[in-house]
Scaffold this motif. Structure first.
Motif, PDB file in Angstrom:
ATOM      1  N   ALA A  14       0.622  -1.260  -0.006  1.00 58.65           N
ATOM      2  CA  ALA A  14       0.063   0.045  -0.032  1.00 58.65           C
ATOM      3  C   ALA A  14       0.929   1.362   0.083  1.00 58.65           C
ATOM      4  CB  ALA A  14      -0.916  -0.131   1.285  1.00 58.65           C
ATOM      5  N   MET A  15       1.965   1.242   0.784  1.00 57.44           N
ATOM      6  CA  MET A  15       2.897   2.477   0.896  1.00 57.44           C
ATOM      7  C   MET A  15       3.827   2.664  -0.483  1.00 57.44           C
ATOM      8  SD  MET A  15       3.946   4.927   2.338  1.00 57.44           S
ATOM      9  CE  MET A  15       3.733   4.966   4.187  1.00 57.44           C
ATOM     10  N   GLU A  16       4.003   1.482  -1.102  1.00 60.59           N
ATOM     11  CA  GLU A  16       4.602   1.734  -2.362  1.00 60.59           C
ATOM     12  C   GLU A  16       3.589   2.210  -3.338  1.00 60.59           C
ATOM     13  OE1 GLU A  16       6.956  -1.272  -5.632  1.00 60.59           O
ATOM     14  OE2 GLU A  16       5.615  -2.087  -4.432  1.00 60.59           O
ATOM     15  N   GLY A  17       2.315   1.794  -3.148  1.00 61.99           N
ATOM     16  CA  GLY A  17       1.363   2.625  -4.049  1.00 61.99           C
ATOM     17  C   GLY A  17       1.118   3.901  -3.915  1.00 61.99           C
ATOM     18  N   VAL A  18       1.135   4.521  -2.705  1.00 63.22           N
ATOM     19  CA  VAL A  18       1.009   5.814  -2.219  1.00 63.22           C
ATOM     20  C   VAL A  18       2.269   6.538  -2.840  1.00 63.22           C
ATOM     21  CG1 VAL A  18       0.973   7.474  -0.077  1.00 63.22           C
ATOM     22  CG2 VAL A  18      -0.253   5.329  -0.297  1.00 63.22           C
ATOM     23  N   ILE A  19       3.494   5.948  -2.546  1.00 68.37           N
ATOM     24  CA  ILE A  19       4.699   6.890  -3.358  1.00 68.37           C
ATOM     25  C   ILE A  19       4.648   6.916  -4.814  1.00 68.37           C
ATOM     26  CG2 ILE A  19       7.267   6.441  -3.383  1.00 68.37           C
ATOM     27  CD1 ILE A  19       7.101   5.203  -0.387  1.00 68.37           C
ATOM     28  N   ASN A  20       4.210   5.820  -5.235  1.00 74.87           N
ATOM     29  CA  ASN A  20       4.325   5.550  -6.796  1.00 74.87           C
ATOM     30  C   ASN A  20       3.251   6.629  -7.253  1.00 74.87           C
ATOM     31  OD1 ASN A  20       6.197   3.792  -6.981  1.00 74.87           O
ATOM     32  ND2 ASN A  20       4.868   2.034  -7.179  1.00 74.87           N
ATOM     33  N   PHE A  21       1.969   6.725  -6.662  1.00 78.56           N
ATOM     34  CA  PHE A  21       1.046   7.757  -6.912  1.00 78.56           C
ATOM     35  C   PHE A  21       1.795   9.171  -6.832  1.00 78.56           C
ATOM     36  CE2 PHE A  21      -2.239  10.847  -5.519  1.00 78.56           C
ATOM     37  CZ  PHE A  21      -2.773  11.000  -6.876  1.00 78.56           C
ATOM     38  N   LEU A  22       2.066   9.403  -5.564  1.00 75.98           N
ATOM     39  CA  LEU A  22       2.586  10.839  -5.333  1.00 75.98           C
ATOM     40  C   LEU A  22       3.685  11.266  -6.364  1.00 75.98           C
ATOM     41  CD1 LEU A  22       2.449  10.813  -1.588  1.00 75.98           C
ATOM     42  CD2 LEU A  22       0.951  12.137  -3.101  1.00 75.98           C
ATOM     43  N   LEU A  23       4.465  10.346  -6.917  1.00 74.31           N
ATOM     44  CA  LEU A  23       5.557  10.665  -7.582  1.00 74.31           C
ATOM     45  C   LEU A  23       5.101  10.909  -9.447  1.00 74.31           C
ATOM     46  CD1 LEU A  23       8.428   8.806  -5.895  1.00 74.31           C
ATOM     47  CD2 LEU A  23       8.048  11.320  -5.769  1.00 74.31           C
ATOM     48  N   GLN A  24       4.055  10.556  -9.577  1.00 76.96           N
ATOM     49  CA  GLN A  24       3.558  10.712 -10.918  1.00 76.96           C
ATOM     50  C   GLN A  24       3.667  11.757 -11.563  1.00 76.96           C
ATOM     51  OE1 GLN A  24       2.108   8.015 -13.162  1.00 76.96           O
ATOM     52  NE2 GLN A  24       3.052   6.665 -11.275  1.00 76.96           N
ATOM     53  N   ASP A  26       2.577  13.023 -14.629  1.00 77.11           N
ATOM     54  CA  ASP A  26       1.532  13.428 -15.452  1.00 77.11           C
ATOM     55  C   ASP A  26       0.196  13.292 -14.927  1.00 77.11           C
ATOM     56  OD1 ASP A  26       3.395  13.582 -17.579  1.00 77.11           O
ATOM     57  OD2 ASP A  26       3.330  11.540 -18.218  1.00 77.11           O
ATOM     58  N   ASP A  27       0.128  13.166 -13.520  1.00 74.83           N
ATOM     59  CA  ASP A  27      -1.075  13.153 -12.992  1.00 74.83           C
ATOM     60  C   ASP A  27      -1.468  14.303 -12.344  1.00 74.83           C
ATOM     61  OD1 ASP A  27      -3.215  12.840 -10.778  1.00 74.83           O
ATOM     62  OD2 ASP A  27      -3.021  10.583 -11.393  1.00 74.83           O
ATOM     63  N   LEU A  28      -2.501  15.135 -12.533  1.00 75.36           N
ATOM     64  CA  LEU A  28      -2.635  16.475 -12.085  1.00 75.36           C
ATOM     65  C   LEU A  28      -3.036  16.508 -10.604  1.00 75.36           C
ATOM     66  CD1 LEU A  28      -3.307  19.540 -12.322  1.00 75.36           C
ATOM     67  CD2 LEU A  28      -5.683  18.938 -12.980  1.00 75.36           C
ATOM     68  N   ARG A  29      -3.635  15.320 -10.168  1.00 76.08           N
ATOM     69  CA  ARG A  29      -3.923  15.326  -8.377  1.00 76.08           C
ATOM     70  C   ARG A  29      -2.500  14.932  -7.771  1.00 76.08           C
ATOM     71  NH1 ARG A  29      -7.069  10.022  -9.198  1.00 76.08           N
ATOM     72  NH2 ARG A  29      -5.421   9.519 -10.349  1.00 76.08           N
ATOM     73  N   ALA A  30      -1.788  14.169  -8.359  1.00 75.45           N
ATOM     74  CA  ALA A  30      -0.339  14.146  -7.732  1.00 75.45           C
ATOM     75  C   ALA A  30       0.283  15.518  -7.582  1.00 75.45           C
ATOM     76  CB  ALA A  30       0.266  13.062  -8.287  1.00 75.45           C
ATOM     77  N   HIS A  31       0.426  16.073  -8.744  1.00 78.06           N
ATOM     78  CA  HIS A  31       0.981  17.266  -9.030  1.00 78.06           C
ATOM     79  C   HIS A  31       0.463  18.483  -7.983  1.00 78.06           C
ATOM     80  CE1 HIS A  31       2.776  20.974 -10.458  1.00 78.06           C
ATOM     81  NE2 HIS A  31       1.590  21.469 -10.765  1.00 78.06           N
ATOM     82  N   LEU A  32      -1.091  18.349  -7.906  1.00 75.37           N
ATOM     83  CA  LEU A  32      -1.429  19.542  -6.916  1.00 75.37           C
ATOM     84  C   LEU A  32      -1.244  18.995  -5.400  1.00 75.37           C
ATOM     85  CD1 LEU A  32      -5.090  19.842  -8.421  1.00 75.37           C
ATOM     86  CD2 LEU A  32      -3.267  21.643  -8.427  1.00 75.37           C
ATOM     87  N   LEU A  33      -1.250  17.950  -5.063  1.00 73.68           N
ATOM     88  CA  LEU A  33      -1.048  17.387  -3.816  1.00 73.68           C
ATOM     89  C   LEU A  33       0.571  17.735  -3.261  1.00 73.68           C
ATOM     90  CD1 LEU A  33      -2.782  13.668  -3.554  1.00 73.68           C
ATOM     91  CD2 LEU A  33      -3.229  15.963  -2.235  1.00 73.68           C
ATOM     92  N   ARG A  34       1.367  17.392  -4.320  1.00 75.96           N
ATOM     93  CA  ARG A  34       2.908  17.688  -4.103  1.00 75.96           C
ATOM     94  C   ARG A  34       2.959  19.470  -4.105  1.00 75.96           C
ATOM     95  NH1 ARG A  34       3.689  14.384  -8.342  1.00 75.96           N
ATOM     96  NH2 ARG A  34       4.367  16.224  -9.668  1.00 75.96           N
ATOM     97  N   SER A  35       2.332  20.084  -4.870  1.00 84.05           N
ATOM     98  CA  SER A  35       2.412  21.445  -4.793  1.00 84.05           C
ATOM     99  C   SER A  35       1.639  22.226  -3.594  1.00 84.05           C
ATOM    100  CB  SER A  35       1.567  22.069  -5.858  1.00 84.05           C
ATOM    101  OG  SER A  35       0.268  22.078  -5.973  1.00 84.05           O
ATOM    102  N   MET A  36       0.961  21.574  -2.709  1.00 80.03           N
ATOM    103  CA  MET A  36       0.106  22.022  -1.770  1.00 80.03           C
ATOM    104  C   MET A  36       0.595  21.414  -0.458  1.00 80.03           C
ATOM    105  SD  MET A  36      -3.614  21.861  -3.358  1.00 80.03           S
ATOM    106  CE  MET A  36      -4.487  21.919  -1.902  1.00 80.03           C
ATOM    107  N   PHE A  37       1.252  20.368  -0.457  1.00 80.39           N
ATOM    108  CA  PHE A  37       1.638  19.588   1.012  1.00 80.39           C
ATOM    109  C   PHE A  37       3.046  19.078   0.849  1.00 80.39           C
ATOM    110  CE2 PHE A  37      -3.208  18.879   0.464  1.00 80.39           C
ATOM    111  CZ  PHE A  37      -3.526  19.625   1.669  1.00 80.39           C
ATOM    112  N   VAL A  38       3.616  19.020   2.089  1.00 79.04           N
ATOM    113  CA  VAL A  38       4.954  18.127   2.336  1.00 79.04           C
ATOM    114  C   VAL A  38       4.766  16.859   2.810  1.00 79.04           C
ATOM    115  CG1 VAL A  38       7.002  18.221   3.371  1.00 79.04           C
ATOM    116  CG2 VAL A  38       6.208  20.406   2.553  1.00 79.04           C
TER     117      VAL A  38
END
Length: 118
Positions: A14-24, A26-38
């Motif tokens: 599950a953690m691997e999936g979270v990390i892989n998602f956050l590092l995408q 081309d995914d706008l959701r991941a981009h927004l999360l990275r830009s708004m949170f640490v």
């Protein structure tokens, strides 16, 4: 955080999936999360327990999940460090969300245990 109990291998997946998602890239959701949170990630809390093949205990035969109230810096250094960081972030009003991934030996699918705050 994940893998406080060494035998809960689904937490690592599950953690691997979270990390892989956050590092995408081309995914706008991941981009927004990275830009708004640490994101601060501890992918495996109980490394020694995992290495030694334990199911729920650390190298000292203790369940680390029972030491969050008063961790010892020598005996539970990972829990001590995580709790110290959380206290610091709460004190500076910088902790928005904390989640700790586990697995379950009988439940299927996803479920959440949590606290309710006003």
């Amino acid at each position: 955080t994940a893998r406080v109990h060494p035998g809960e291998t689904p937490a690592s997946y599950a953690m691997e999936g979270v990390i892989n998602f956050l590092l995408q890239k081309d995914d706008l959701r991941a981009h927004l999360l990275r830009s708004m949170f640490v994101f601060m990630v501890v992918p495996m809390i109980n490394v020694d327990g995992v290495f030694h093949g334990h199911f729920r205990m650390d190298i000292h035969g203790k369940n680390l999940n029972r030491f969050y109230i008063k961790p010892d810096i020598e005996l539970q250094p990972a829990i001590y460090g995580i709790k110290s960081l959380a206290k610091h972030l709460i004190g500076s009003n910088r902790l928005s969300f904390y989640f700790d991934l586990h697995g379950h030996n009988a439940k299927k699918g996803c479920f959440i245990y949590g606290n309710a705050f006003s």
